[in-house]
Write a protein that holds these residues in place. Structure first.
Motif, PDB file in Angstrom:
ATOM      1  N   THR A 198       0.846  -1.262   0.072  1.00 27.16           N
ATOM      2  CA  THR A 198       0.203   0.008  -0.016  1.00 27.16           C
ATOM      3  C   THR A 198       0.963   1.213  -0.159  1.00 27.16           C
ATOM      4  O   THR A 198       0.352   2.240   0.048  1.00 27.16           O
ATOM      5  CB  THR A 198      -0.998   0.094   1.261  1.00 27.16           C
ATOM      6  N   ASN A 199       2.253   1.147   0.017  1.00 28.70           N
ATOM      7  CA  ASN A 199       3.246   2.277  -0.047  1.00 28.70           C
ATOM      8  C   ASN A 199       3.040   2.946  -1.544  1.00 28.70           C
ATOM      9  O   ASN A 199       3.699   3.933  -2.031  1.00 28.70           O
ATOM     10  CB  ASN A 199       4.484   2.181   0.197  1.00 28.70           C
ATOM     11  N   PHE A 200       2.421   1.988  -2.493  1.00 29.22           N
ATOM     12  CA  PHE A 200       2.182   2.463  -3.917  1.00 29.22           C
ATOM     13  C   PHE A 200       1.101   2.082  -4.424  1.00 29.22           C
ATOM     14  O   PHE A 200       0.871   0.931  -4.605  1.00 29.22           O
ATOM     15  CB  PHE A 200       3.658   1.839  -4.733  1.00 29.22           C
ATOM     16  N   MET A 201       0.241   3.146  -4.741  1.00 27.52           N
ATOM     17  CA  MET A 201      -1.332   2.648  -4.998  1.00 27.52           C
ATOM     18  C   MET A 201      -1.649   3.393  -6.313  1.00 27.52           C
ATOM     19  O   MET A 201      -1.331   4.782  -6.559  1.00 27.52           O
ATOM     20  CB  MET A 201      -1.992   3.010  -3.920  1.00 27.52           C
ATOM     21  N   MET A 202      -2.521   2.886  -6.958  1.00 19.17           N
ATOM     22  CA  MET A 202      -3.162   3.330  -8.242  1.00 19.17           C
ATOM     23  C   MET A 202      -4.532   4.198  -7.874  1.00 19.17           C
ATOM     24  O   MET A 202      -5.417   3.641  -7.001  1.00 19.17           O
ATOM     25  CB  MET A 202      -3.611   2.279  -9.187  1.00 19.17           C
ATOM     26  N   PHE A 203      -4.811   5.314  -8.385  1.00 20.17           N
ATOM     27  CA  PHE A 203      -5.787   5.950  -7.997  1.00 20.17           C
ATOM     28  C   PHE A 203      -6.491   6.517  -9.574  1.00 20.17           C
ATOM     29  O   PHE A 203      -7.658   7.021  -9.346  1.00 20.17           O
ATOM     30  CB  PHE A 203      -5.442   7.474  -7.520  1.00 20.17           C
ATOM     31  N   LEU A 204      -6.142   5.942 -10.579  1.00 19.86           N
ATOM     32  CA  LEU A 204      -6.829   6.207 -11.900  1.00 19.86           C
ATOM     33  C   LEU A 204      -6.343   5.086 -12.611  1.00 19.86           C
ATOM     34  O   LEU A 204      -5.060   4.749 -12.935  1.00 19.86           O
ATOM     35  CB  LEU A 204      -6.626   7.443 -12.363  1.00 19.86           C
ATOM     36  N   ASP A 219      -4.199   2.761 -19.419  1.00 20.01           N
ATOM     37  CA  ASP A 219      -3.067   3.631 -18.648  1.00 20.01           C
ATOM     38  C   ASP A 219      -3.583   3.964 -17.136  1.00 20.01           C
ATOM     39  O   ASP A 219      -4.558   3.684 -16.809  1.00 20.01           O
ATOM     40  CB  ASP A 219      -3.362   4.983 -19.089  1.00 20.01           C
ATOM     41  N   HIS A 220      -2.428   3.560 -16.378  1.00 20.24           N
ATOM     42  CA  HIS A 220      -2.763   3.597 -14.782  1.00 20.24           C
ATOM     43  C   HIS A 220      -1.803   4.700 -14.287  1.00 20.24           C
ATOM     44  O   HIS A 220      -0.534   4.587 -14.622  1.00 20.24           O
ATOM     45  CB  HIS A 220      -2.209   2.278 -14.417  1.00 20.24           C
ATOM     46  N   LEU A 221      -2.499   5.356 -13.156  1.00 29.03           N
ATOM     47  CA  LEU A 221      -1.504   6.440 -12.451  1.00 29.03           C
ATOM     48  C   LEU A 221      -1.371   5.960 -10.980  1.00 29.03           C
ATOM     49  O   LEU A 221      -2.333   5.790 -10.416  1.00 29.03           O
ATOM     50  CB  LEU A 221      -2.351   7.568 -12.583  1.00 29.03           C
ATOM     51  N   PHE A 222      -0.315   6.045 -10.643  1.00 31.65           N
ATOM     52  CA  PHE A 222      -0.029   5.797  -9.158  1.00 31.65           C
ATOM     53  C   PHE A 222       0.625   6.860  -8.401  1.00 31.65           C
ATOM     54  O   PHE A 222       1.448   7.863  -9.007  1.00 31.65           O
ATOM     55  CB  PHE A 222       1.179   4.452  -9.156  1.00 31.65           C
ATOM     56  N   VAL A 223       0.682   6.621  -7.205  1.00 29.72           N
ATOM     57  CA  VAL A 223       1.302   7.560  -6.372  1.00 29.72           C
ATOM     58  C   VAL A 223       2.108   6.906  -5.038  1.00 29.72           C
ATOM     59  O   VAL A 223       1.517   5.816  -4.720  1.00 29.72           O
ATOM     60  CB  VAL A 223       0.758   8.914  -5.577  1.00 29.72           C
ATOM     61  N   GLY A 230       3.927  14.271  -4.112  1.00 22.96           N
ATOM     62  CA  GLY A 230       3.321  14.607  -5.275  1.00 22.96           C
ATOM     63  C   GLY A 230       3.705  14.193  -6.655  1.00 22.96           C
ATOM     64  O   GLY A 230       2.981  14.654  -7.738  1.00 22.96           O
ATOM     65  N   VAL A 231       4.427  13.047  -6.698  1.00 28.18           N
ATOM     66  CA  VAL A 231       5.034  12.718  -8.096  1.00 28.18           C
ATOM     67  C   VAL A 231       3.854  11.658  -8.351  1.00 28.18           C
ATOM     68  O   VAL A 231       3.575  10.612  -7.476  1.00 28.18           O
ATOM     69  CB  VAL A 231       6.417  12.155  -7.736  1.00 28.18           C
ATOM     70  N   VAL A 232       3.551  11.731  -9.735  1.00 25.05           N
ATOM     71  CA  VAL A 232       2.557  10.914 -10.234  1.00 25.05           C
ATOM     72  C   VAL A 232       3.304   9.957 -11.166  1.00 25.05           C
ATOM     73  O   VAL A 232       3.895  10.293 -12.413  1.00 25.05           O
ATOM     74  CB  VAL A 232       1.260  11.616 -11.095  1.00 25.05           C
ATOM     75  N   TYR A 233       3.059   8.808 -11.019  1.00 30.22           N
ATOM     76  CA  TYR A 233       3.822   7.742 -11.950  1.00 30.22           C
ATOM     77  C   TYR A 233       2.905   7.290 -12.864  1.00 30.22           C
ATOM     78  O   TYR A 233       1.587   6.958 -12.680  1.00 30.22           O
ATOM     79  CB  TYR A 233       4.376   6.463 -11.136  1.00 30.22           C
ATOM     80  N   TYR A 234       3.288   6.849 -14.213  1.00 32.91           N
ATOM     81  CA  TYR A 234       2.441   6.399 -15.176  1.00 32.91           C
ATOM     82  C   TYR A 234       2.947   5.223 -15.842  1.00 32.91           C
ATOM     83  O   TYR A 234       4.190   5.058 -16.207  1.00 32.91           O
ATOM     84  CB  TYR A 234       2.415   7.388 -16.472  1.00 32.91           C
ATOM     85  N   ILE A 235       2.125   4.115 -15.800  1.00 35.48           N
ATOM     86  CA  ILE A 235       2.319   2.808 -16.250  1.00 35.48           C
ATOM     87  C   ILE A 235       1.443   2.519 -17.518  1.00 35.48           C
ATOM     88  O   ILE A 235       0.276   2.704 -17.445  1.00 35.48           O
ATOM     89  CB  ILE A 235       2.236   1.606 -15.230  1.00 35.48           C
TER      90      ILE A 235
END
Length: 277
Positions: A198-204, A219-223, A230-235
């Protein structure tokens, strides 16, 4: 086929379109935090609900404000009444979420140390205030039953968000790719082996906004939730080894949500905002 208000009404126990017609019993339960606080949305309207979306996500707000008014739907659940709020937008339905009264960050009694508050704090301030301050995320419901899991638009924190091991496990890629994530995101591994990541979770997730050819598409966005930077990661399409970050997540998400709400059929492209990890 597009879901209709009538179909939802037939699957629920009651619905209300006017605040004054909401029974006192439901108002009391909402005020006491015994059900989700949909009545505040009905009472105060779209201008109040979307005040912060208008400030930080103007394209999305324009779509939402052009839609119809809110309707509350109530179902009698095993542990009490389940309250959902739905709004028609561009001939489809949007579910607008609020947590129980007192647990939305705009509420005067919001507990700042709540897990929900911690997770939302991981987002860029503009995204947090737009989607997780007065409301708790959005959804395009896929069935009249309005189940607990949501799709396509920014997930409610109470959904809950999806951990990276849950995302990879759903595609049977956890064994192969979770070590990659552990190397890329320091501190992501939970203290207990049996716990979720849960330290790295997808919100979209865009899955459902276009027709995927296979389960890994989307497309999946994580923080990070253990570090609020505030960094948004994109997979993209489960390509974890080439995970990217969004240089301007506010603009990217605003344009994505607008794209979805305008019902554009082609897949949205996040790449103009994506930069190497």
């Amino acid at each position: 086929m597009t879901l209709t208000l009538r179909e939802i009404q037939e699957a629920t126990d009651a619905c209300y379109k006017i605040y004054k017609k909401v029974p006192s019993s439901l108002l009391k339960k909402s005020a006491l935090g015994e059900c989700r606080d949909g009545v505040s949305l009905l009472k105060n309207g779209k201008e109040w609900a979307y005040e912060f979306i208008e400030l930080y996500q103007p394209r999305t707000c324009k779509c939402l404000m052009s839609g119809g008014d809110f309707t509350i739907f109530v179902r009698n659940g095993l542990f009490g009444e389940i309250v959902d709020v739905v709004q028609p937008v561009n001939e489809m339905l949007i579910r607008v979420h609020r947590q129980t009264y007192g647990f939305n960050s705009s509420d005067a009694t919001f507990p700042a140390r709540s897990y929900a508050g911690k997770r939302a704090q991981s987002l860029p301030e503009s995204i947090r205030l737009a989607y997780y301050h007065r409301i708790d995320g959005l959804d395009i419901p896929g069935s009249a039953g309005l189940g607990p899991f949501t799709r396509i638009l920014p997930y409610p924190v109470a959904r809950p968000w999806v951990s990276i091991d849950g995302y990879l496990g759903d595609m049977r890629l956890k064994k192969k790719l979770l070590p990659v994530i552990e190397e890329m995101i320091p501190g992501v591994r939970p203290k207990l082996k049996e716990d979720s990541y849960t330290n790295f979770m997808m919100f979209l997730s865009s899955c459902g906004s276009f027709t995927p050819e296979k389960k890994t598409d989307g497309d999946h966005l994580f923080v990070k939730t253990h570090i609020q930077d505030g960094v948004v990661y994109y997979i993209r399409d489960a390509d974890v080894t080439n995970m990217m970050v969004l240089a301007d997540p506010a603009e990217a998400i605003d344009r994505y949500c607008e794209h979805v709400l305008l019902r554009k059929e082609e897949r949205f492209d996040f790449m103009p905002w994506a930069v190497p990890f």
